[in-house]
Design a protein around this motif. Structure first.
Motif, PDB file in Angstrom:
ATOM      1  N   SER A  18       0.896  -1.510   0.336  1.00 57.98           N
ATOM      2  CA  SER A  18      -0.262   0.352  -0.367  1.00 57.98           C
ATOM      3  C   SER A  18       1.198   1.545   0.038  1.00 57.98           C
ATOM      4  O   SER A  18       0.623   2.579  -0.715  1.00 57.98           O
ATOM      5  N   ARG A  64       3.579   1.322  -0.963  1.00 56.83           N
ATOM      6  CA  ARG A  64       4.527   1.623  -2.859  1.00 56.83           C
ATOM      7  C   ARG A  64       3.391   2.354  -3.333  1.00 56.83           C
ATOM      8  O   ARG A  64       4.402   2.787  -3.859  1.00 56.83           O
ATOM      9  N   SER A  65       2.669   0.745  -4.127  1.00 52.27           N
ATOM     10  CA  SER A  65       0.915   2.086  -5.010  1.00 52.27           C
ATOM     11  C   SER A  65       0.957   4.362  -3.572  1.00 52.27           C
ATOM     12  O   SER A  65       0.548   4.605  -5.535  1.00 52.27           O
ATOM     13  N   THR A  66       0.789   4.090  -2.978  1.00 53.37           N
ATOM     14  CA  THR A  66       0.510   5.553  -2.757  1.00 53.37           C
ATOM     15  C   THR A  66       1.575   5.920  -2.907  1.00 53.37           C
ATOM     16  O   THR A  66       2.180   7.494  -3.995  1.00 53.37           O
ATOM     17  N   ASP A  90       8.014   2.345  -9.872  1.00 49.73           N
ATOM     18  CA  ASP A  90       7.937   0.450 -10.270  1.00 49.73           C
ATOM     19  C   ASP A  90       9.096   0.510 -10.192  1.00 49.73           C
ATOM     20  O   ASP A  90      10.474  -0.354  -9.571  1.00 49.73           O
TER      21      ASP A  90
END
Length: 144
Positions: free
Chosen positions: A87, A89-91, A100
C-alpha cells in the motif's frame, strides 16, 4: 485646613512636598508588592514543572532505542506479500515521487526508504497521512 492654602487658593510648597513623598511611597509599595507576587507565581510554576513525572527530553550521543534491522528487505522478496509495503509502494508511485522500477532495484535509495517506512519507522504512519511523501523524501536523502 485653610492654613494649607495660600491667599490665591494654591497648595503651600511644603504640602506639595508631603503629597509627592506620600505618592512616591505608595507607588514604591505597589511596585514591590507586584514584583513579589509575580516572583512567587513564577516559582510556583517552576515547582509544578519539576514535580511532573515526565523527564525532559535531551539529545543523546547514541540512539536510546536501537534501530530495527531492515537489511533483509533490501535483497529479498519476503516483503512482497506484506500489505503495508504494497500500500505504501502504490501510494508513493501514484504520487509521482518514485517509480516501480526504482522500487524493484534491490539496492536503490528509494527501495531502502520504502523498506524503512514499511518496517523500520517507529511511527508506522498510514498511507493516507499527509506527511508520508515528506517522510519518504527525507528517508531517501538519508539512504543516499
Amino acid at each position: 485646613f485653610t492654613h494649607d492654602f495660600d491667599v490665591f487658593g494654591k497648595l503651600n510648597p511644603q504640602n506639595w512636598r508631603t503629597l509627592f513623598i506620600s505618592c512616591s511611597v505608595v507607588s514604591f509599595i505597589i511596585i514591590i508588592s507586584l514584583s513579589a507576587a509575580l516572583d512567587s507565581a513564577k516559582n510556583k510554576n517552576t515547582a509544578d514543572e519539576t514535580t511532573d513525572t515526565k523527564q525532559p527530553v535531551a539529545p543523546t550521543l547514541s540512539p536510546t532505542i536501537p534501530p530495527v534491522d531492515i537489511s533483509w528487505c533490501f535483497n529479498s522478496t519476503e516483503y512482497v506479500g506484506n500489505v503495508r509495503y504494497a500500500s505504501l509502494r502504490s501510494t508513493l508511485v501514484a504520487s509521482g515521487l518514485s517509480t516501480d522500477t526504482e522500487f524493484a532495484t534491490d539496492d536503490s535509495y528509494q527501495r531502502k526508504s520504502l523498506c524503512w517506512l514499511a518496517f523500520g519507522d517507529a511511527l508506522q504512519i498510514d498511507k493516507s497521512d499527509p506527511f508520508i511523501e515528506q517522510r519518504f523524501a527525507l528517508a531517501t536523502l538519508f539512504y543516499s
